[in-house]
Design a protein around this motif. Structure first.
Motif, PDB file in Angstrom:
ATOM      1  N   GLU A  41      27.257  35.853  -3.417  1.00  0.00           N
ATOM      2  CA  GLU A  41      26.267  35.753  -2.348  1.00  0.00           C
ATOM      3  C   GLU A  41      25.417  34.495  -2.500  1.00  0.00           C
ATOM      4  OE1 GLU A  41      23.841  39.203  -2.080  1.00  0.00           O
ATOM      5  OE2 GLU A  41      25.506  40.556  -1.586  1.00  0.00           O
ATOM      6  N   MET A  42      25.028  33.924  -1.364  1.00  0.00           N
ATOM      7  CA  MET A  42      24.171  32.746  -1.387  1.00  0.00           C
ATOM      8  C   MET A  42      23.439  32.625  -0.060  1.00  0.00           C
ATOM      9  SD  MET A  42      27.193  29.846  -1.130  1.00  0.00           S
ATOM     10  CE  MET A  42      26.093  28.493  -1.470  1.00  0.00           C
ATOM     11  N   GLU A  43      22.303  31.961  -0.098  1.00  0.00           N
ATOM     12  CA  GLU A  43      21.541  31.665   1.106  1.00  0.00           C
ATOM     13  C   GLU A  43      21.731  30.194   1.443  1.00  0.00           C
ATOM     14  OE1 GLU A  43      17.473  32.770   0.737  1.00  0.00           O
ATOM     15  OE2 GLU A  43      17.925  34.849   0.181  1.00  0.00           O
ATOM     16  N   LEU A  44      22.084  29.917   2.695  1.00  0.00           N
ATOM     17  CA  LEU A  44      22.349  28.561   3.142  1.00  0.00           C
ATOM     18  C   LEU A  44      21.360  28.173   4.224  1.00  0.00           C
ATOM     19  CD1 LEU A  44      26.212  28.781   3.248  1.00  0.00           C
ATOM     20  CD2 LEU A  44      24.966  27.018   2.015  1.00  0.00           C
ATOM     21  N   THR A  45      20.750  27.014   4.055  1.00  0.00           N
ATOM     22  CA  THR A  45      19.906  26.433   5.089  1.00  0.00           C
ATOM     23  C   THR A  45      20.563  25.141   5.549  1.00  0.00           C
ATOM     24  OG1 THR A  45      17.887  27.347   4.123  1.00  0.00           O
ATOM     25  CG2 THR A  45      17.630  25.504   5.659  1.00  0.00           C
ATOM     26  N   VAL A  46      20.863  25.036   6.829  1.00  0.00           N
ATOM     27  CA  VAL A  46      21.428  23.823   7.396  1.00  0.00           C
ATOM     28  C   VAL A  46      20.313  23.080   8.123  1.00  0.00           C
ATOM     29  CG1 VAL A  46      23.065  22.837   9.042  1.00  0.00           C
ATOM     30  CG2 VAL A  46      23.740  24.769   7.591  1.00  0.00           C
ATOM     31  N   VAL A  47      20.047  21.855   7.671  1.00  0.00           N
ATOM     32  CA  VAL A  47      18.995  21.025   8.261  1.00  0.00           C
ATOM     33  C   VAL A  47      19.654  19.980   9.146  1.00  0.00           C
ATOM     34  CG1 VAL A  47      17.109  19.418   7.804  1.00  0.00           C
ATOM     35  CG2 VAL A  47      17.473  21.385   6.292  1.00  0.00           C
ATOM     36  N   LEU A  48      19.358  20.017  10.425  1.00  0.00           N
ATOM     37  CA  LEU A  48      19.837  19.031  11.389  1.00  0.00           C
ATOM     38  C   LEU A  48      18.743  17.988  11.574  1.00  0.00           C
ATOM     39  CD1 LEU A  48      21.280  21.574  13.985  1.00  0.00           C
ATOM     40  CD2 LEU A  48      22.547  20.317  12.228  1.00  0.00           C
ATOM     41  N   THR A  49      19.069  16.722  11.392  1.00  0.00           N
ATOM     42  CA  THR A  49      18.048  15.683  11.372  1.00  0.00           C
ATOM     43  C   THR A  49      18.579  14.374  11.929  1.00  0.00           C
ATOM     44  OG1 THR A  49      16.517  14.470   9.935  1.00  0.00           O
ATOM     45  CG2 THR A  49      18.665  15.026   9.004  1.00  0.00           C
ATOM     46  N   SER A  50      17.677  13.567  12.460  1.00  0.00           N
ATOM     47  CA  SER A  50      18.041  12.201  12.842  1.00  0.00           C
ATOM     48  C   SER A  50      17.563  11.199  11.793  1.00  0.00           C
ATOM     49  CB  SER A  50      17.449  11.848  14.209  1.00  0.00           C
ATOM     50  OG  SER A  50      16.036  11.780  14.142  1.00  0.00           O
ATOM     51  N   ASP A  51      16.917  11.679  10.735  1.00  0.00           N
ATOM     52  CA  ASP A  51      16.458  10.825   9.632  1.00  0.00           C
ATOM     53  C   ASP A  51      16.889  11.477   8.327  1.00  0.00           C
ATOM     54  OD1 ASP A  51      15.161   9.291   7.727  1.00  0.00           O
ATOM     55  OD2 ASP A  51      13.285   9.145   8.856  1.00  0.00           O
ATOM     56  N   ILE A  52      18.144  11.220   7.943  1.00  0.00           N
ATOM     57  CA  ILE A  52      18.700  11.912   6.780  1.00  0.00           C
ATOM     58  C   ILE A  52      17.968  11.526   5.501  1.00  0.00           C
ATOM     59  CG2 ILE A  52      20.511  10.186   6.353  1.00  0.00           C
ATOM     60  CD1 ILE A  52      22.340  12.562   5.595  1.00  0.00           C
ATOM     61  N   THR A  53      17.492  10.289   5.412  1.00  0.00           N
ATOM     62  CA  THR A  53      16.780   9.863   4.218  1.00  0.00           C
ATOM     63  C   THR A  53      15.512  10.681   4.022  1.00  0.00           C
ATOM     64  OG1 THR A  53      17.669   7.619   4.388  1.00  0.00           O
ATOM     65  CG2 THR A  53      15.676   7.917   3.066  1.00  0.00           C
ATOM     66  N   ALA A  54      14.716  10.812   5.072  1.00  0.00           N
ATOM     67  CA  ALA A  54      13.472  11.573   4.967  1.00  0.00           C
ATOM     68  C   ALA A  54      13.745  13.041   4.677  1.00  0.00           C
ATOM     69  CB  ALA A  54      12.664  11.427   6.259  1.00  0.00           C
ATOM     70  N   SER A  55      14.751  13.602   5.324  1.00  0.00           N
ATOM     71  CA  SER A  55      15.035  15.026   5.146  1.00  0.00           C
ATOM     72  C   SER A  55      15.523  15.333   3.735  1.00  0.00           C
ATOM     73  CB  SER A  55      16.072  15.485   6.172  1.00  0.00           C
ATOM     74  OG  SER A  55      15.532  15.451   7.475  1.00  0.00           O
ATOM     75  N   ILE A  56      16.332  14.453   3.160  1.00  0.00           N
ATOM     76  CA  ILE A  56      16.827  14.677   1.800  1.00  0.00           C
ATOM     77  C   ILE A  56      15.714  14.461   0.781  1.00  0.00           C
ATOM     78  CG2 ILE A  56      18.347  13.739   0.008  1.00  0.00           C
ATOM     79  CD1 ILE A  56      20.455  13.347   2.219  1.00  0.00           C
ATOM     80  N   ARG A  57      14.948  13.410   0.956  1.00  0.00           N
ATOM     81  CA  ARG A  57      13.865  13.139   0.000  1.00  0.00           C
ATOM     82  C   ARG A  57      12.838  14.264  -0.034  1.00  0.00           C
ATOM     83  NH1 ARG A  57      12.518   6.655   0.823  1.00  0.00           N
ATOM     84  NH2 ARG A  57      14.448   5.863  -0.122  1.00  0.00           N
ATOM     85  N   ALA A  58      12.687  14.957   1.070  1.00  0.00           N
ATOM     86  CA  ALA A  58      11.692  16.028   1.129  1.00  0.00           C
ATOM     87  C   ALA A  58      12.150  17.312   0.455  1.00  0.00           C
ATOM     88  CB  ALA A  58      11.347  16.333   2.593  1.00  0.00           C
ATOM     89  N   ARG A  59      13.446  17.412   0.125  1.00  0.00           N
ATOM     90  CA  ARG A  59      13.981  18.692  -0.348  1.00  0.00           C
ATOM     91  C   ARG A  59      13.898  18.876  -1.846  1.00  0.00           C
ATOM     92  NH1 ARG A  59      14.156  18.839   5.084  1.00  0.00           N
ATOM     93  NH2 ARG A  59      13.970  21.040   5.503  1.00  0.00           N
ATOM     94  N   ARG A  60      13.953  17.805  -2.607  1.00  0.00           N
ATOM     95  CA  ARG A  60      14.003  17.980  -4.058  1.00  0.00           C
ATOM     96  C   ARG A  60      13.454  16.742  -4.742  1.00  0.00           C
ATOM     97  NH1 ARG A  60      19.653  19.577  -6.906  1.00  0.00           N
ATOM     98  NH2 ARG A  60      20.069  17.427  -6.343  1.00  0.00           N
ATOM     99  N   ASP A  61      12.676  16.929  -5.812  1.00  0.00           N
ATOM    100  CA  ASP A  61      12.007  15.812  -6.471  1.00  0.00           C
ATOM    101  C   ASP A  61      12.989  14.741  -6.929  1.00  0.00           C
ATOM    102  OD1 ASP A  61       9.510  16.853  -6.058  1.00  0.00           O
ATOM    103  OD2 ASP A  61       9.342  17.781  -8.041  1.00  0.00           O
TER     104      ASP A  61
END
Length: 318
Positions: A41-61
């Motif tokens: 089992e796992m929980e999946l969050t799919v983030v749809l974005t037009s700024d992949i750099t900002a979205s990735i940087r915000a997810r993990r240090d």
């Protein structure tokens, strides 16, 4: 659809609207694949974005310095484990800049979704099988880095072929006006990865031997040599994995067979990639949980050939 794989879809940074239903449809198919392979089992969050750099940087240090440029193109998707066992995982997908008028290629986007879902499943299996290398408080040894580079390259190959299998279930193609057949990964990407690989061969040889020789003759420092060689190897292996997955999807001979006369291949890359490729050829595209540990250990053991290749470098340029 099994409820073992909970899905949340988030739109941010001006993401292209109207894709949530598409993600949910793909998720239902992937969930059945995951269930058959014994993915926990796992929980999946799919983030749809037009700024992949900002979205990735915000997810993990550790992603604070993320940039999308890679050998062979730009990163359009990334899978991020929020916990070490991948039970809570985020898939970030670039939907293009709607405000700038960028069009969405739906077939390319489908491949992107399938490929990144593949990373989520493989990551969860590796964690559950107990073969994910432990965190260390010290810098990793070259041998430890090599084992990681080996399985990361193998993962790219597997995820491309997971996509290849499922693309054909969603879409057909009619080449040259003939009979329809399932769409393949090779139909989608064409010669792009192969051409990118061919263009960097000289950067590998004489490039890598020259780099180590420059360090040994005090022309550059250890950090520059280490980063250029070890991280360069990881990037090249991932490019090889993508290009070789295209050959596999086409039913062709393995990629390196076409470049066997170049010293970058017969001296350096062939001895590293060929053992990995042999394991991939003899095991399922998505190994089940019951068999994953043995397969993954075999892949990681191939890292010894990478470490041996690094150790062989540094003699005067020829």
């Amino acid at each position: 659809m099994t409820t073992a794989y909970a899905l949340t879809v988030i739109e941010e940074h001006g993401a292209r609207p109207g894709l949530t239903g598409f993600i949910e449809s793909v998720h239902s198919v992937i969930s059945m694949v995951a269930d058959r392979s014994g993915v926990p089992e796992m929980e999946l969050t799919v983030v749809l974005t037009s700024d992949i750099t900002a979205s990735i940087r915000a997810r993990r240090d550790i992603e604070r310095d993320f940039t999308p440029e890679r050998s062979g193109g730009m990163v359009k998707g990334k899978t991020i484990s929020l916990v070490r066992n991948f039970s809570d995982t985020v898939i970030v997908l670039d939907t293009g800049d709607v405000a700038a008028g960028e069009e969405l290629d739906q077939v390319e986007f489908l491949h992107l979704v399938l490929h990144e879902y593949g990373h989520a499943l493989v990551g969860r299996l590796r964690a559950a099988a107990g073969t994910r290398p432990p965190k260390t408080t010290r810098s990793k040894t070259p041998e430890e880095v090599a084992a990681i580079w080996a399985y990361e390259a193998a993962d790219e190959f597997r995820c491309d072929l997971i996509s290849n299998t499922l693309l054909g279930k969603f879409l057909n193609v009619t080449p040259g006006g003939g009979e329809p057949r399932p769409l393949t990964f090779a139909d989608l990407v064409g010669e792009g990865y192969r051409e990118a690989f061919a263009e960097l061969l000289d950067a590998v040889h004489p490039g890598w031997p020259d780099l180590v020789y420059a360090y040994r003759t005090h022309q550059i420092g250890l950090d520059e040599m280490y980063e250029g060689l070890l991280f360069g190897t990881g990037a090249v292996l991932k490019l090889i994995a993508h290009a070789d997955a295209v050959e596999e999807a086409s039913g062709n001979a393995p990629l390196l067979a076409n470049y066997s006369d170049h010293p970058a291949v017969y001296r350096l890359l062939g001895p590293v990639w060929s053992p990995i490729r042999e394991v991939l050829a003899s095991t399922p595209t998505l190994p089940s949980l019951a068999e994953f540990a043995a397969v993954d250990r075999a892949i990681q053991d191939c890292g010894q050939h990478m470490a041996a290749m690094w150790a062989s470098l540094g003699s005067p340029p020829t």
